[in-house]
Motif scaffolding. Structure first.
Motif, PDB file in Angstrom:
ATOM      1  N   PRO A   1       0.811  -1.224   0.000  1.00  0.00           N
ATOM      2  CA  PRO A   1       0.000   0.000   0.000  1.00  0.00           C
ATOM      3  C   PRO A   1       0.841   1.270   0.000  1.00  0.00           C
ATOM      4  O   PRO A   1       0.462   2.269  -0.615  1.00  0.00           O
ATOM      5  CB  PRO A   1      -0.817  -0.132   1.295  1.00  0.00           C
ATOM      6  CG  PRO A   1      -0.908  -1.605   1.534  1.00  0.00           C
ATOM      7  CD  PRO A   1       0.390  -2.165   1.057  1.00  0.00           C
ATOM      8  N   ALA A   2       1.987   1.258   0.690  1.00  0.00           N
ATOM      9  CA  ALA A   2       2.838   2.450   0.720  1.00  0.00           C
ATOM     10  C   ALA A   2       3.427   2.734  -0.663  1.00  0.00           C
ATOM     11  O   ALA A   2       3.495   3.888  -1.096  1.00  0.00           O
ATOM     12  CB  ALA A   2       3.957   2.276   1.746  1.00  0.00           C
ATOM     13  N   SER A   3       3.846   1.686  -1.377  1.00  0.00           N
ATOM     14  CA  SER A   3       4.395   1.859  -2.723  1.00  0.00           C
ATOM     15  C   SER A   3       3.341   2.406  -3.673  1.00  0.00           C
ATOM     16  O   SER A   3       3.612   3.298  -4.484  1.00  0.00           O
ATOM     17  CB  SER A   3       4.922   0.519  -3.250  1.00  0.00           C
ATOM     18  OG  SER A   3       5.807  -0.076  -2.337  1.00  0.00           O
ATOM     19  N   SER A   4       2.131   1.867  -3.584  1.00  0.00           N
ATOM     20  CA  SER A   4       1.041   2.337  -4.432  1.00  0.00           C
ATOM     21  C   SER A   4       0.736   3.803  -4.166  1.00  0.00           C
ATOM     22  O   SER A   4       0.550   4.594  -5.099  1.00  0.00           O
ATOM     23  CB  SER A   4      -0.206   1.475  -4.190  1.00  0.00           C
ATOM     24  OG  SER A   4      -1.302   1.950  -4.919  1.00  0.00           O
ATOM     25  N   ARG A   5       0.705   4.181  -2.893  1.00  0.00           N
ATOM     26  CA  ARG A   5       0.435   5.586  -2.524  1.00  0.00           C
ATOM     27  C   ARG A   5       1.568   6.488  -3.012  1.00  0.00           C
ATOM     28  O   ARG A   5       1.323   7.600  -3.511  1.00  0.00           O
ATOM     29  CB  ARG A   5       0.282   5.680  -1.010  1.00  0.00           C
ATOM     30  CG  ARG A   5      -0.001   7.078  -0.470  1.00  0.00           C
ATOM     31  CD  ARG A   5      -1.390   7.539  -0.864  1.00  0.00           C
ATOM     32  NE  ARG A   5      -1.705   8.810  -0.232  1.00  0.00           N
ATOM     33  CZ  ARG A   5      -2.444   8.932   0.864  1.00  0.00           C
ATOM     34  NH1 ARG A   5      -2.942   7.852   1.454  1.00  0.00           N
ATOM     35  NH2 ARG A   5      -2.716  10.116   1.370  1.00  0.00           N
ATOM     36  N   GLN A   6       2.809   6.020  -2.904  1.00  0.00           N
ATOM     37  CA  GLN A   6       3.951   6.822  -3.338  1.00  0.00           C
ATOM     38  C   GLN A   6       3.906   7.100  -4.838  1.00  0.00           C
ATOM     39  O   GLN A   6       4.139   8.228  -5.292  1.00  0.00           O
ATOM     40  CB  GLN A   6       5.256   6.097  -2.980  1.00  0.00           C
ATOM     41  CG  GLN A   6       6.515   6.876  -3.319  1.00  0.00           C
ATOM     42  CD  GLN A   6       7.772   6.116  -2.972  1.00  0.00           C
ATOM     43  OE1 GLN A   6       7.734   4.998  -2.450  1.00  0.00           O
ATOM     44  NE2 GLN A   6       8.929   6.692  -3.262  1.00  0.00           N
ATOM     45  N   LEU A   7       3.594   6.072  -5.631  1.00  0.00           N
ATOM     46  CA  LEU A   7       3.513   6.252  -7.077  1.00  0.00           C
ATOM     47  C   LEU A   7       2.355   7.167  -7.457  1.00  0.00           C
ATOM     48  O   LEU A   7       2.491   8.037  -8.334  1.00  0.00           O
ATOM     49  CB  LEU A   7       3.365   4.897  -7.767  1.00  0.00           C
ATOM     50  CG  LEU A   7       3.206   4.946  -9.290  1.00  0.00           C
ATOM     51  CD1 LEU A   7       4.428   5.563  -9.942  1.00  0.00           C
ATOM     52  CD2 LEU A   7       2.936   3.549  -9.848  1.00  0.00           C
ATOM     53  N   LYS A   8       1.227   6.993  -6.795  1.00  0.00           N
ATOM     54  CA  LYS A   8       0.057   7.821  -7.109  1.00  0.00           C
ATOM     55  C   LYS A   8       0.358   9.299  -6.863  1.00  0.00           C
ATOM     56  O   LYS A   8       0.033  10.164  -7.686  1.00  0.00           O
ATOM     57  CB  LYS A   8      -1.142   7.364  -6.267  1.00  0.00           C
ATOM     58  CG  LYS A   8      -2.476   7.970  -6.666  1.00  0.00           C
ATOM     59  CD  LYS A   8      -3.573   7.491  -5.745  1.00  0.00           C
ATOM     60  CE  LYS A   8      -3.814   6.006  -5.897  1.00  0.00           C
ATOM     61  NZ  LYS A   8      -4.366   5.654  -7.222  1.00  0.00           N
ATOM     62  N   GLU A   9       0.989   9.603  -5.732  1.00  0.00           N
ATOM     63  CA  GLU A   9       1.313  10.993  -5.428  1.00  0.00           C
ATOM     64  C   GLU A   9       2.367  11.539  -6.392  1.00  0.00           C
ATOM     65  O   GLU A   9       2.318  12.716  -6.767  1.00  0.00           O
ATOM     66  CB  GLU A   9       1.799  11.108  -3.982  1.00  0.00           C
ATOM     67  CG  GLU A   9       0.714  10.850  -2.941  1.00  0.00           C
ATOM     68  CD  GLU A   9       1.179  11.110  -1.529  1.00  0.00           C
ATOM     69  OE1 GLU A   9       2.369  11.485  -1.370  1.00  0.00           O
ATOM     70  OE2 GLU A   9       0.380  10.936  -0.603  1.00  0.00           O
ATOM     71  N   ALA A  10       3.328  10.693  -6.798  1.00  0.00           N
ATOM     72  CA  ALA A  10       4.362  11.139  -7.728  1.00  0.00           C
ATOM     73  C   ALA A  10       3.768  11.454  -9.101  1.00  0.00           C
ATOM     74  O   ALA A  10       4.131  12.452  -9.736  1.00  0.00           O
ATOM     75  CB  ALA A  10       5.450  10.078  -7.845  1.00  0.00           C
ATOM     76  N   LEU A  11       2.850  10.616  -9.577  1.00  0.00           N
ATOM     77  CA  LEU A  11       2.203  10.869 -10.866  1.00  0.00           C
ATOM     78  C   LEU A  11       1.364  12.146 -10.821  1.00  0.00           C
ATOM     79  O   LEU A  11       1.325  12.914 -11.790  1.00  0.00           O
ATOM     80  CB  LEU A  11       1.329   9.668 -11.259  1.00  0.00           C
ATOM     81  CG  LEU A  11       2.081   8.395 -11.653  1.00  0.00           C
ATOM     82  CD1 LEU A  11       1.106   7.243 -11.833  1.00  0.00           C
ATOM     83  CD2 LEU A  11       2.875   8.620 -12.930  1.00  0.00           C
ATOM     84  N   LYS A  12       0.714  12.378  -9.693  1.00  0.00           N
ATOM     85  CA  LYS A  12      -0.070  13.601  -9.541  1.00  0.00           C
ATOM     86  C   LYS A  12       0.835  14.827  -9.572  1.00  0.00           C
ATOM     87  O   LYS A  12       0.538  15.833 -10.237  1.00  0.00           O
ATOM     88  CB  LYS A  12      -0.855  13.550  -8.230  1.00  0.00           C
ATOM     89  CG  LYS A  12      -1.723  14.760  -7.996  1.00  0.00           C
ATOM     90  CD  LYS A  12      -2.474  14.637  -6.667  1.00  0.00           C
ATOM     91  CE  LYS A  12      -3.331  15.881  -6.416  1.00  0.00           C
ATOM     92  NZ  LYS A  12      -4.040  15.789  -5.105  1.00  0.00           N
ATOM     93  N   ALA A  13       1.963  14.749  -8.865  1.00  0.00           N
ATOM     94  CA  ALA A  13       2.910  15.866  -8.853  1.00  0.00           C
ATOM     95  C   ALA A  13       3.500  16.105 -10.241  1.00  0.00           C
ATOM     96  O   ALA A  13       3.678  17.248 -10.670  1.00  0.00           O
ATOM     97  CB  ALA A  13       4.017  15.603  -7.840  1.00  0.00           C
ATOM     98  N   ALA A  14       3.810  15.007 -10.967  1.00  0.00           N
ATOM     99  CA  ALA A  14       4.370  15.143 -12.314  1.00  0.00           C
ATOM    100  C   ALA A  14       3.380  15.815 -13.256  1.00  0.00           C
ATOM    101  O   ALA A  14       3.764  16.644 -14.096  1.00  0.00           O
ATOM    102  CB  ALA A  14       4.762  13.763 -12.845  1.00  0.00           C
TER     103      ALA A  14
END
Length: 472
Positions: A44-57
């Protein structure tokens, strides 16, 4: 005059035409490449990290997002969430297995197949994407030997009965689903689907150079600078639209996970979640039994909330969770009402619940008996120890109220006949006695009735515990 104005306007247009490309180039040069590193199990932490990174990008109009992978695999649910986010991303994602010595095993292989550009650093590997067994109670030793060939109903590749135990039917479904997923990703990105199926069915693995030869990845890059140079000019499908990457010379900015993602990475370990639940329950019990302590209740409530939040994010079996809670309840009752049966039953229920807790296990997301076993033994030991103290206290005579004064020494203040006044615990009391007592005698309390003490001379046969032990 009119000619001068026309010349001025023309000069302005020429200047604008000349400067416009430089302005565009300046804007393009300002675009950057964001990068995140997933080091560890996919959860779950990895999924949340990627989701936030894609949003920031997307918000910062980044040219690409570099997804650096070094993972042994993880949970299928989190892996599928990450794949869905990558496929729907408006920003191209460059998958990069790094650093040297790293790997993208199991769930990491699927994620790398999903990225728009796949690359590996020298000295890395990927593969071994076979789904792990479903969670639950382990099978009994020798159970599979008793299954006669041709009796399981699971067909093999030739359409005949494979002779596998019935439990393998579910694993066959999971494996076929995983094959379909990796083949669909391979077709979407133009990669080797046959090897992807081999990685799923046979747990095959490849080094970086072998992966390049098998057309599993696009190229091998020593670092992110070379990664961006080699990715430059490639045409990729981004959310259904063709896009040519312009990545050469881009500045790379690393996005570090925030405190919440770090916390999520810790508490979503099922062993940590179980320990948090235990600490929470015993904190609440201590607060109930010792009102006013405050701290145990606050800590216990926080731990329980964190444990429930973590378990909600994990693919858990609620039967196992109920068994664990029932086991904890039995152990708590055992501490206050010693029966031994409740203690042993509570420990057994807790261990069975722990074995059944996770529906699907993955690398980094499995119940560790090195943690759960000692925790259960310690909990059972504390319950039995507390029970033994309570049992011993029940067997002793009551020592509260007036009973606590029995055997206390008193000082005779005045005495006349069978009554008088004595000094006990720093207070003046009325007293009476059945035997002869005179001022100055050493006396002790034998009973208390209506604020009147019954006393007797010390050494007159009272043993200090309320028992007559007259010498014969």
């Amino acid at each position: 005059m009119k000619l001068a104005r026309v010349a001025f306007v023309a000069a302005a247009f020429v200047a604008a035409a000349v400067l416009f490309p430089f302005s565009s180039a300046g804007m393009a040069a300002e675009r950057i490449a964001l990068s995140i590193a997933i080091d560890g199990a996919i959860g779950p932490a990895s999924s949340r990290q990627l989701k936030e990174a894609l949003k920031a990008a997307a918000e910062r109009n980044a040219a690409v997002l570099i997804l650096q992978l070094d993972t042994p695999g993880g949970l299928v649910t989190s892996m599928r969430e990450m794949i869905a986010d990558i496929l729907a991303s408006p920003v191209p994602v460059l998958g990069y297995v790094a650093p040297a010595g790293g790997h993208a095993a199991s769930a990491g292989t699927y994620i790398l197949y999903a990225t728009h550009v796949a690359a590996m650093a020298p000295g890395t590997n990927l593969g071994a994407a076979t789904p792990v067994e479903l969670g639950g109670l382990p099978s009994l030793p020798g159970g599979e030997k008793d299954i006669a060939p041709g009796k399981d109903g699971v067909p093999d590749k030739d359409g005949k009965d494979s002779g596998r135990p019935p439990g393998d039917a579910m694993m066959a479904k999971v494996t076929n689903d995983a094959v379909a997923l990796i083949r669909s990703l391979a077709e979407l990105r133009g990669r080797n689907g046959d090897w992807g199926e081999k990685a799923v069915r046979e747990a095959a693995s490849l080094s970086a150079s072998a992966a390049l030869q098998e057309h599993v990845i696009d190229f091998v890059a020593r670092d992110t600078t070379e990664l961006l140079q080699l990715a430059d000019g490639r045409t990729v499908d981004v959310a259904g639209k063709k896009e040519v990457l312009a990545t050469k010379g881009l500045a790379v900015e690393m996005l570090d996970p925030g405190w919440f993602i770090r916390l999520l990475g810790v508490i979503t370990d099922p062993n940590v979640a179980v320990l948090l639940m235990l600490v929470g329950f015993y904190g609440i019990v201590f607060e109930v039994t010792s009102p006013g302590a405050v701290a145990p209740g606050v800590i216990g409530a926080i731990c329980i909330v964190l444990a429930l939040y973590a378990l909600d994010l994990l693919p858990i079996n609620y039967t196992g969770l109920v068994l664990m809670l029932l086991g904890v309840a039995f152990l708590i009752v055992e501490a206050f009402n010693p029966t031994v049966v409740l203690g042993v039953g509570g420990a057994a229920a807790f261990l069975l619940g722990a074995a059944m807790l996770l529906k699907v296990e993955g690398p980094g997301f499995a119940i560790s008996w090195v943690v759960i076993g000692p925790a259960t033994a310690l909990t059972l030991g504390l319950a039995l120890l507390a029970g033994s103290y309570l049992w011993a206290a029940r067997r002793n005579p009551p020592r509260v109220g007036g009973e606590a004064m029995r055997g206390l020494p008193v000082q005779i203040l005045d005495w006349e006949g069978g009554e008088g006044h004595v000094l006990a615990l720093g207070e003046r009391w009325r007293a009476k006695a059945d035997g002869p007592i005179a001022p100055g005698d050493r006396a002790e309390v034998t009973a208390v009735s209506d604020l009147v003490l019954t006393v007797r001379r010390r050494g007159a046969g009272y043993d200090g515990a309320g028992n007559d032990g007259a010498k014969q």
